[in-house]
Write a protein that holds these residues in place. Structure first.
Motif, PDB file in Angstrom:
ATOM      1  N   ALA A   1     -16.855 -64.165  38.867  1.00 30.09           N
ATOM      2  CA  ALA A   1     -17.559 -64.505  40.102  1.00 30.09           C
ATOM      3  C   ALA A   1     -16.934 -63.894  41.345  1.00 30.09           C
ATOM      4  O   ALA A   1     -17.656 -63.540  42.290  1.00 30.09           O
ATOM      5  CB  ALA A   1     -17.619 -66.028  40.259  1.00 30.09           C
ATOM      6  N   VAL A   2     -15.612 -63.759  41.384  1.00 31.26           N
ATOM      7  CA  VAL A   2     -14.949 -63.245  42.592  1.00 31.26           C
ATOM      8  C   VAL A   2     -15.453 -61.849  42.973  1.00 31.26           C
ATOM      9  O   VAL A   2     -15.812 -61.608  44.136  1.00 31.26           O
ATOM     10  CB  VAL A   2     -13.412 -63.275  42.430  1.00 31.26           C
ATOM     11  N   PRO A   3     -15.512 -60.880  42.045  1.00 29.61           N
ATOM     12  CA  PRO A   3     -16.065 -59.579  42.432  1.00 29.61           C
ATOM     13  C   PRO A   3     -17.540 -59.637  42.803  1.00 29.61           C
ATOM     14  O   PRO A   3     -17.998 -58.836  43.630  1.00 29.61           O
ATOM     15  CB  PRO A   3     -15.849 -58.707  41.188  1.00 29.61           C
ATOM     16  N   VAL A   4     -18.303 -60.564  42.219  1.00 31.00           N
ATOM     17  CA  VAL A   4     -19.716 -60.693  42.588  1.00 31.00           C
ATOM     18  C   VAL A   4     -19.838 -61.184  44.026  1.00 31.00           C
ATOM     19  O   VAL A   4     -20.636 -60.670  44.813  1.00 31.00           O
ATOM     20  CB  VAL A   4     -20.442 -61.649  41.617  1.00 31.00           C
ATOM     21  N   LEU A   5     -19.035 -62.176  44.395  1.00 31.41           N
ATOM     22  CA  LEU A   5     -19.064 -62.699  45.760  1.00 31.41           C
ATOM     23  C   LEU A   5     -18.625 -61.646  46.770  1.00 31.41           C
ATOM     24  O   LEU A   5     -19.288 -61.424  47.788  1.00 31.41           O
ATOM     25  CB  LEU A   5     -18.171 -63.936  45.851  1.00 31.41           C
ATOM     26  N   ALA A   6     -17.491 -60.992  46.496  1.00 30.21           N
ATOM     27  CA  ALA A   6     -16.987 -59.975  47.422  1.00 30.21           C
ATOM     28  C   ALA A   6     -17.912 -58.758  47.455  1.00 30.21           C
ATOM     29  O   ALA A   6     -18.182 -58.200  48.525  1.00 30.21           O
ATOM     30  CB  ALA A   6     -15.575 -59.557  47.010  1.00 30.21           C
TER      31      ALA A   6
ATOM     32  N   THR B   1     -25.180 -61.417  36.610  1.00 31.16           N
ATOM     33  CA  THR B   1     -25.559 -62.286  37.720  1.00 31.16           C
ATOM     34  C   THR B   1     -25.686 -63.727  37.257  1.00 31.16           C
ATOM     35  O   THR B   1     -25.203 -64.655  37.919  1.00 31.16           O
ATOM     36  CB  THR B   1     -26.890 -61.803  38.336  1.00 31.16           C
ATOM     37  N   GLY B   2     -26.344 -63.938  36.117  1.00 30.24           N
ATOM     38  CA  GLY B   2     -26.492 -65.296  35.608  1.00 30.24           C
ATOM     39  C   GLY B   2     -25.158 -65.938  35.280  1.00 30.24           C
ATOM     40  O   GLY B   2     -24.920 -67.103  35.619  1.00 30.24           O
ATOM     41  N   ALA B   3     -24.271 -65.178  34.650  1.00 27.54           N
ATOM     42  CA  ALA B   3     -22.959 -65.721  34.300  1.00 27.54           C
ATOM     43  C   ALA B   3     -22.141 -66.032  35.546  1.00 27.54           C
ATOM     44  O   ALA B   3     -21.414 -67.036  35.602  1.00 27.54           O
ATOM     45  CB  ALA B   3     -22.209 -64.741  33.407  1.00 27.54           C
ATOM     46  N   ALA B   4     -22.244 -65.169  36.574  1.00 26.46           N
ATOM     47  CA  ALA B   4     -21.484 -65.395  37.806  1.00 26.46           C
ATOM     48  C   ALA B   4     -21.956 -66.635  38.540  1.00 26.46           C
ATOM     49  O   ALA B   4     -21.223 -67.196  39.365  1.00 26.46           O
ATOM     50  CB  ALA B   4     -21.605 -64.174  38.722  1.00 26.46           C
ATOM     51  N   ASP B   5     -23.176 -67.089  38.253  1.00 24.35           N
ATOM     52  CA  ASP B   5     -23.677 -68.306  38.879  1.00 24.35           C
ATOM     53  C   ASP B   5     -22.887 -69.528  38.426  1.00 24.35           C
ATOM     54  O   ASP B   5     -22.803 -70.527  39.145  1.00 24.35           O
ATOM     55  CB  ASP B   5     -25.162 -68.474  38.539  1.00 24.35           C
ATOM     56  N   ASP B   6     -22.309 -69.469  37.223  1.00 28.58           N
ATOM     57  CA  ASP B   6     -21.487 -70.566  36.716  1.00 28.58           C
ATOM     58  C   ASP B   6     -20.027 -70.346  37.107  1.00 28.58           C
ATOM     59  O   ASP B   6     -19.131 -70.339  36.258  1.00 28.58           O
ATOM     60  CB  ASP B   6     -21.631 -70.677  35.197  1.00 28.58           C
ATOM     61  N   ASP B   7     -19.785 -70.163  38.397  1.00 26.96           N
ATOM     62  CA  ASP B   7     -18.423 -69.939  38.884  1.00 26.96           C
ATOM     63  C   ASP B   7     -17.684 -71.270  38.976  1.00 26.96           C
ATOM     64  O   ASP B   7     -18.279 -72.332  38.739  1.00 26.96           O
ATOM     65  CB  ASP B   7     -18.464 -69.225  40.239  1.00 26.96           C
ATOM     66  N   PRO B   8     -16.378 -71.267  39.290  1.00 20.52           N
ATOM     67  CA  PRO B   8     -15.639 -72.532  39.341  1.00 20.52           C
ATOM     68  C   PRO B   8     -16.245 -73.581  40.267  1.00 20.52           C
ATOM     69  O   PRO B   8     -16.190 -74.778  39.971  1.00 20.52           O
ATOM     70  CB  PRO B   8     -14.245 -72.093  39.819  1.00 20.52           C
ATOM     71  N   SER B   9     -16.832 -73.147  41.395  1.00 19.93           N
ATOM     72  CA  SER B   9     -17.468 -74.132  42.273  1.00 19.93           C
ATOM     73  C   SER B   9     -18.713 -74.715  41.604  1.00 19.93           C
ATOM     74  O   SER B   9     -19.018 -75.907  41.754  1.00 19.93           O
ATOM     75  CB  SER B   9     -17.830 -73.502  43.621  1.00 19.93           C
ATOM     76  N   GLY B  10     -19.448 -73.901  40.863  1.00 21.65           N
ATOM     77  CA  GLY B  10     -20.576 -74.408  40.098  1.00 21.65           C
ATOM     78  C   GLY B  10     -20.134 -75.349  39.001  1.00 21.65           C
ATOM     79  O   GLY B  10     -20.786 -76.379  38.739  1.00 21.65           O
ATOM     80  N   ILE B  11     -19.030 -75.000  38.337  1.00 25.34           N
ATOM     81  CA  ILE B  11     -18.479 -75.869  37.291  1.00 25.34           C
ATOM     82  C   ILE B  11     -18.128 -77.236  37.871  1.00 25.34           C
ATOM     83  O   ILE B  11     -18.386 -78.278  37.265  1.00 25.34           O
ATOM     84  CB  ILE B  11     -17.240 -75.218  36.650  1.00 25.34           C
TER      85      ILE B  11
END
Length: 434
Positions: free
Chosen positions: A316-321, A37-47
């Protein structure tokens, strides 16, 4: 009779060894939902958001990372605890304890924000590959969407989580980038501890963006769902077994959120030391940040940044979906689990939601919509929806009829409501800046 004493000795020896056996230490095998979860928070939009902060304001935005860390840890602990103790996701708990209008308003906003975020992330991944290898961006976007969807549908949950853990290593690319550029260490320390930032309109808007990309509703739903899923492993969920799980969750969440904010810190640091020092390049997407770094930090730094974009996007994509699918399925009362076998007729509706969200994101990549506008409205939705969800989560986690003997304690209650109060200020500031 001759075998009796030997058998008894073996039994006593076995019991003695069992008493001497110490609990397994918390290490990499114990890290899972919190780390992912923490790693998925740094998704491309976060970057993209962190890159904008560094490029526009330099080291003056670094203080936001240590400030948001305890807030992020507290609210993610609450969501994970709810999923672990109740063995239900957030939407299922909201459905049971709140009116339907609250449930469907939350789920609808989450689905909208996640689809926009998916589109922005998939587009950023495709653009990153195009920067390195050339070729058609649209084809890359469709390929990433299809790959993510196939893995979620056909890979078993436990194997899938193991692969997601490995993808978190892609985030270390940003740490490497920061150590390949020249850093003004005295300014870094000063601005992190005692920021001298003037809170004008642009600075306030950037602070809102950083908070919005750091504390996002889809992370609440995902971590609660993963802790619910972990109940499928056969481990006990009562008494000492449940207490052990809650200790694991604390360690896992603390490591995961610290890792997430540390990466965000290094992204701001890397872009502050290069783009801001060079005059403050106008950065609107993560791919633009990577391209802008190339002439300043070299091809190696550029390639590392691109690798991080693709790796975090795949995470992040699988986390969002998945978080959208859990929320909709629970709200509708459909069975849904990443352990469901589609080839055996299980979880068809659940996987259909994952497919619709992922392919909807891919489709938006082929529209004339401005990617920056997508990111902006996704941030607005996330910021607005985070406040009521955090409030609902705090109420759920404090109710004995929901949590039994495992309601949150006074320290976590204070931290969780503090995070909710800060997010309320952020939402008000966001609406004021509109």
């Amino acid at each position: 009779m001759a075998g009796g004493p030997t058998k008894g000795w073996r039994m006593r020896d076995g019991r003695a060894r069992a008493r001497r056996r110490k609990p397994a230490p918390i290490g990499p095998p114990a890290l899972g939902a919190g780390l992912i979860t923490g790693a998925a928070d740094d998704d491309p939009s976060g970057i993209a958001t962190y890159s904008q902060a560094g490029a526009q304001f330099g080291y003056a935005m670094l203080w936001t990372m240590p400030l948001t860390l305890p807030l992020m840890v507290a609210i993610q602990l609450v969501s994970a605890r709810i999923g672990c103790v109740t063995r239900r996701g957030l939407a299922a708990n909201i459905k049971r304890d709140f009116p339907p209008i609250v449930l469907w308003a939350v789920v609808g906003l989450l689905l909208t924000a996640n689809t926009l975020n998916l589109a922005a992330d998939i587009a950023a991944m495709a653009q990153a590959v195009h920067l390195v290898a050339g070729g058609p961006v649209g084809l890359y976007a469709a390929g990433f969407g299809a790959l993510s969807l196939t893995l979620q549908v056909y890979m078993r949950y436990q194997a899938y989580v193991r692969w997601l853990k490995w993808l978190t290593l892609a985030l270390l690319a940003y740490v490497a980038v920061a150590f390949t550029v020249e850093v003004d260490w005295p300014a870094l320390i000063r601005e992190t501890a005692l920021p001298g930032l003037a809170l004008g309109h642009d600075a306030l808007l950037m602070i809102v963006a950083v908070f919005g990309t750091t504390i996002s509703p889809y992370l609440f739903f995902w971590q609660a769902a993963l802790e619910m899923e972990s109940g499928h492993d056969g481990r006990p969920r009562s008494g000492a077994g449940l207490r052990a799980q809650l200790r694991r969750i604390r360690a896992d969440t603390l490591v995961g959120m610290t890792f997430s904010n540390l990466i965000g810190f290094f992204i701001i640091l890397a872009t502050a030391a290069t783009l801001h020092a060079d005059g403050g390049a106008a950065i609107q997407t993560s791919a633009q940040a990577a391209e802008a770094l190339r002439p300043l930090a070299g091809d190696f730094c550029f390639a590392l940044f691109c690798l991080g974009i693709v790796g975090t996007g795949l995470l992040a994509v699988p986390v969002l979906a998945g978080s959208a699918a859990y929320a909709v399925a629970e709200a509708a009362g459909w069975p849904g689990s990443l352990d469901a076998r589609l080839d055996k007729g299980e979880g068809a509706a659940f996987y259909a939601i994952i497919g619709a969200a992922t392919m909807g994101g891919v489709a938006l990549c082929f529209t004339p919509l401005d990617p920056v506008a997508e990111l902006f409205w996704a941030a607005v939705c996330n910021g607005v929806i985070a406040l009521p969800i955090m409030s609902v989560m705090m109420l759920l986690a404090s109710r004995p009829k929901v949590m039994g003997a495992h309601v949150i304690g006074p320290c976590l209650r204070l931290a969780g409501w503090s995070a909710t109060g800060v997010m309320a200020l952020v939402v008000v500031a966001m609406l004021a800046t509109l």
